[in-house]
Design a protein around this motif. Structure first.
Motif, PDB file in Angstrom:
ATOM      1  N   LEU A  84       0.832  -1.201   0.000  1.00  0.00           N
ATOM      2  CA  LEU A  84       0.000   0.000   0.000  1.00  0.00           C
ATOM      3  C   LEU A  84       0.867   1.252   0.000  1.00  0.00           C
ATOM      4  CD1 LEU A  84      -2.942  -0.762   2.470  1.00  0.00           C
ATOM      5  CD2 LEU A  84      -3.026  -0.599  -0.022  1.00  0.00           C
ATOM      6  N   GLU A  85       1.938   1.210   0.761  1.00  0.00           N
ATOM      7  CA  GLU A  85       2.834   2.367   0.838  1.00  0.00           C
ATOM      8  C   GLU A  85       3.553   2.609  -0.483  1.00  0.00           C
ATOM      9  OE1 GLU A  85       6.655   3.989   3.471  1.00  0.00           O
ATOM     10  OE2 GLU A  85       5.630   2.116   4.011  1.00  0.00           O
ATOM     11  N   ASN A  86       3.935   1.536  -1.164  1.00  0.00           N
ATOM     12  CA  ASN A  86       4.726   1.666  -2.385  1.00  0.00           C
ATOM     13  C   ASN A  86       3.909   1.593  -3.673  1.00  0.00           C
ATOM     14  OD1 ASN A  86       7.563   1.657  -1.255  1.00  0.00           O
ATOM     15  ND2 ASN A  86       6.815  -0.266  -0.401  1.00  0.00           N
ATOM     16  N   GLY A  87       2.631   1.275  -3.546  1.00  0.00           N
ATOM     17  CA  GLY A  87       1.800   1.133  -4.732  1.00  0.00           C
ATOM     18  C   GLY A  87       0.577   2.026  -4.699  1.00  0.00           C
ATOM     19  N   ALA A  88      -0.476   1.568  -5.344  1.00  0.00           N
ATOM     20  CA  ALA A  88      -1.727   2.334  -5.438  1.00  0.00           C
ATOM     21  C   ALA A  88      -2.904   1.429  -5.094  1.00  0.00           C
ATOM     22  CB  ALA A  88      -1.899   2.910  -6.840  1.00  0.00           C
ATOM     23  N   LEU A  89      -3.958   2.048  -4.587  1.00  0.00           N
ATOM     24  CA  LEU A  89      -5.177   1.325  -4.228  1.00  0.00           C
ATOM     25  C   LEU A  89      -6.361   1.986  -4.917  1.00  0.00           C
ATOM     26  CD1 LEU A  89      -6.566  -0.876  -2.446  1.00  0.00           C
ATOM     27  CD2 LEU A  89      -6.887   0.911  -0.727  1.00  0.00           C
ATOM     28  N   TYR A  90      -7.183   1.161  -5.570  1.00  0.00           N
ATOM     29  CA  TYR A  90      -8.376   1.660  -6.240  1.00  0.00           C
ATOM     30  C   TYR A  90      -9.595   0.952  -5.667  1.00  0.00           C
ATOM     31  CZ  TYR A  90      -4.955   3.293  -9.659  1.00  0.00           C
ATOM     32  OH  TYR A  90      -3.886   3.900 -10.269  1.00  0.00           O
ATOM     33  N   GLY A  91     -10.705   1.663  -5.652  1.00  0.00           N
ATOM     34  CA  GLY A  91     -11.939   1.090  -5.133  1.00  0.00           C
ATOM     35  C   GLY A  91     -13.073   1.200  -6.135  1.00  0.00           C
ATOM     36  N   PHE A  92     -13.899   0.174  -6.165  1.00  0.00           N
ATOM     37  CA  PHE A  92     -15.126   0.197  -6.966  1.00  0.00           C
ATOM     38  C   PHE A  92     -16.253   0.638  -6.035  1.00  0.00           C
ATOM     39  CE2 PHE A  92     -18.834  -1.063  -9.192  1.00  0.00           C
ATOM     40  CZ  PHE A  92     -18.503  -1.179 -10.541  1.00  0.00           C
ATOM     41  N   TYR A  93     -16.942   1.713  -6.409  1.00  0.00           N
ATOM     42  CA  TYR A  93     -17.948   2.312  -5.533  1.00  0.00           C
ATOM     43  C   TYR A  93     -19.359   2.087  -6.046  1.00  0.00           C
ATOM     44  CZ  TYR A  93     -14.526   4.842  -2.739  1.00  0.00           C
ATOM     45  OH  TYR A  93     -13.509   5.165  -1.874  1.00  0.00           O
ATOM     46  N   LEU A  94     -20.249   1.836  -5.105  1.00  0.00           N
ATOM     47  CA  LEU A  94     -21.677   1.814  -5.359  1.00  0.00           C
ATOM     48  C   LEU A  94     -22.322   2.843  -4.451  1.00  0.00           C
ATOM     49  CD1 LEU A  94     -22.630  -1.983  -5.560  1.00  0.00           C
ATOM     50  CD2 LEU A  94     -22.354  -0.383  -7.449  1.00  0.00           C
ATOM     51  N   LYS A  95     -22.953   3.832  -5.070  1.00  0.00           N
ATOM     52  CA  LYS A  95     -23.603   4.888  -4.295  1.00  0.00           C
ATOM     53  C   LYS A  95     -22.654   5.472  -3.251  1.00  0.00           C
ATOM     54  CE  LYS A  95     -28.237   2.988  -4.908  1.00  0.00           C
ATOM     55  NZ  LYS A  95     -29.479   2.481  -4.242  1.00  0.00           N
ATOM     56  N   ASP A  96     -21.432   5.757  -3.704  1.00  0.00           N
ATOM     57  CA  ASP A  96     -20.406   6.416  -2.899  1.00  0.00           C
ATOM     58  C   ASP A  96     -19.846   5.546  -1.777  1.00  0.00           C
ATOM     59  OD1 ASP A  96     -18.947   8.798  -3.058  1.00  0.00           O
ATOM     60  OD2 ASP A  96     -19.876   9.567  -1.230  1.00  0.00           O
ATOM     61  N   GLU A  97     -20.108   4.240  -1.838  1.00  0.00           N
ATOM     62  CA  GLU A  97     -19.559   3.320  -0.849  1.00  0.00           C
ATOM     63  C   GLU A  97     -18.660   2.301  -1.550  1.00  0.00           C
ATOM     64  OE1 GLU A  97     -19.741   3.289   2.438  1.00  0.00           O
ATOM     65  OE2 GLU A  97     -20.965   5.109   2.470  1.00  0.00           O
ATOM     66  N   PRO A  98     -17.417   2.109  -1.060  1.00  0.00           N
ATOM     67  CA  PRO A  98     -16.518   1.135  -1.697  1.00  0.00           C
ATOM     68  C   PRO A  98     -16.959  -0.298  -1.412  1.00  0.00           C
ATOM     69  CG  PRO A  98     -15.509   2.031   0.288  1.00  0.00           C
ATOM     70  CD  PRO A  98     -16.784   2.798   0.087  1.00  0.00           C
ATOM     71  N   VAL A  99     -17.017  -1.103  -2.469  1.00  0.00           N
ATOM     72  CA  VAL A  99     -17.444  -2.497  -2.305  1.00  0.00           C
ATOM     73  C   VAL A  99     -16.386  -3.484  -2.790  1.00  0.00           C
ATOM     74  CG1 VAL A  99     -19.882  -1.886  -2.484  1.00  0.00           C
ATOM     75  CG2 VAL A  99     -18.617  -2.533  -4.546  1.00  0.00           C
ATOM     76  N   SER A 100     -15.395  -2.993  -3.544  1.00  0.00           N
ATOM     77  CA  SER A 100     -14.349  -3.864  -4.057  1.00  0.00           C
ATOM     78  C   SER A 100     -13.063  -3.058  -4.180  1.00  0.00           C
ATOM     79  CB  SER A 100     -14.763  -4.440  -5.420  1.00  0.00           C
ATOM     80  OG  SER A 100     -13.847  -5.427  -5.854  1.00  0.00           O
ATOM     81  N   PHE A 101     -11.915  -3.731  -3.966  1.00  0.00           N
ATOM     82  CA  PHE A 101     -10.630  -3.034  -3.948  1.00  0.00           C
ATOM     83  C   PHE A 101      -9.598  -3.800  -4.759  1.00  0.00           C
ATOM     84  CE2 PHE A 101     -12.900  -2.205  -0.042  1.00  0.00           C
ATOM     85  CZ  PHE A 101     -12.776  -0.836   0.143  1.00  0.00           C
ATOM     86  N   ILE A 102      -8.653  -3.046  -5.319  1.00  0.00           N
ATOM     87  CA  ILE A 102      -7.505  -3.652  -5.991  1.00  0.00           C
ATOM     88  C   ILE A 102      -6.268  -2.823  -5.671  1.00  0.00           C
ATOM     89  CG2 ILE A 102      -7.835  -2.404  -8.175  1.00  0.00           C
ATOM     90  CD1 ILE A 102      -6.937  -5.017  -9.592  1.00  0.00           C
ATOM     91  N   ALA A 103      -5.218  -3.497  -5.221  1.00  0.00           N
ATOM     92  CA  ALA A 103      -3.942  -2.847  -4.918  1.00  0.00           C
ATOM     93  C   ALA A 103      -2.926  -3.293  -5.947  1.00  0.00           C
ATOM     94  CB  ALA A 103      -3.478  -3.211  -3.512  1.00  0.00           C
ATOM     95  N   VAL A 104      -2.181  -2.343  -6.494  1.00  0.00           N
ATOM     96  CA  VAL A 104      -1.177  -2.666  -7.510  1.00  0.00           C
ATOM     97  C   VAL A 104       0.132  -1.981  -7.166  1.00  0.00           C
ATOM     98  CG1 VAL A 104      -2.879  -2.988  -9.345  1.00  0.00           C
ATOM     99  CG2 VAL A 104      -1.878  -0.735  -8.974  1.00  0.00           C
ATOM    100  N   GLU A 105       1.221  -2.565  -7.650  1.00  0.00           N
ATOM    101  CA  GLU A 105       2.547  -2.000  -7.441  1.00  0.00           C
ATOM    102  C   GLU A 105       3.393  -2.269  -8.684  1.00  0.00           C
ATOM    103  OE1 GLU A 105       6.289  -2.259  -4.237  1.00  0.00           O
ATOM    104  OE2 GLU A 105       4.502  -3.510  -3.987  1.00  0.00           O
ATOM    105  N   ILE A 106       4.178  -1.287  -9.075  1.00  0.00           N
ATOM    106  CA  ILE A 106       5.083  -1.442 -10.204  1.00  0.00           C
ATOM    107  C   ILE A 106       6.398  -2.015  -9.685  1.00  0.00           C
ATOM    108  CG2 ILE A 106       6.211  -0.336 -12.157  1.00  0.00           C
ATOM    109  CD1 ILE A 106       3.143  -0.238 -12.178  1.00  0.00           C
ATOM    110  N   ILE A 107       6.747  -3.204 -10.151  1.00  0.00           N
ATOM    111  CA  ILE A 107       7.965  -3.883  -9.716  1.00  0.00           C
ATOM    112  C   ILE A 107       8.751  -4.312 -10.949  1.00  0.00           C
ATOM    113  CG2 ILE A 107       8.932  -5.811  -8.413  1.00  0.00           C
ATOM    114  CD1 ILE A 107       6.422  -5.819  -6.704  1.00  0.00           C
TER     115      ILE A 107
END
Length: 204
Positions: A84-107
């Motif tokens: 999380l510190e070295n990468g990025a986190l994205y969320g899929f939102y429904l009605k402004d509430e996050p329901v799914s997450f994906i964390a990625v990092e460039i290595i």
């Protein structure tokens, strides 16, 4: 006058039929354009136009606030905090509430999906798939995408292979060396970290 009125009625009816045909053709053409316009939109474009509405995908700037939640799919809190510190986190939102997450990092010049989690009550709706597609299109300047999962995570392996990811390599005893508690899935112990990859060629 009667003759002229009869001629007008015939011509008028013919004109109305022509107008009706033109109207139908225009409607069908508009439907086709509308379909292909939205079909060709990228996940990023769709997320941008839906921000603040029913559904959207957003970059989580307060990503460290989700470290404990992400341990539901990766129980090593230290590893979670590291990517999380070295990468990025994205969320899929429904009605402004996050329901799914994906964390990625460039290595080493490759995009690695480090964590993919959908809240249990929202699973089965394609949100995880949408997030992966979003990552593949957002990071379109990179050639290779990697995702790792345990040898015991049969559902994950099936899920990734259906999305075009193929087996790459494994790190043996990863879950024994880095996870203090034994992980059991599908009646077997998680031992090896298996990597699956997709190349830019596989995205076209």
């Amino acid at each position: 006058w009667e003759g002229r009125r009869e001629d007008w009625g015939k011509d008028g009816g013919k004109s109305l039929r022509i107008c009706e045909r033109i109207r139908r053709y225009c409607y069908y053409a508009l439907c086709i354009v509308f379909f292909f316009f939205f079909k060709q939109k990228t996940a990023y474009e769709i997320s941008a136009c839906l921000v603040g509405s029913e559904m959207c995908i957003r970059d989580r700037n307060n990503k460290m606030d989700y470290d404990h939640l992400l341990t539901e799919s990766d129980p090593n809190i230290n590893l979670v905090r590291d990517y999380l510190e070295n990468g990025a986190l994205y969320g899929f939102y429904l009605k402004d509430e996050p329901v799914s997450f994906i964390a990625v990092e460039i290595i080493d010049g490759e995009v690695e999906i480090k964590n993919l989690l959908t809240l249990s009550e929202h699973r089965g709706h394609g949100y995880a798939k949408a997030l992966i597609k979003f990552i593949e299109e957002t990071y379109n300047s990179y050639d290779t995408f990697l995702v790792g999962t345990a040898n015991s995570s049969l559902e994950n392996i099936t899920f990734y292979t259906r999305l075009g990811y193929v087996y790459s390599h494994r790190i043996e005893n990863f879950f024994i060396d880095y996870y203090p508690n034994k992980i059991i899935e599908n009646g077997m112990q998680a031992t090896d970290l298996m990597y699956f990859k997709k190349s830019r060629q596989g995205l076209n």
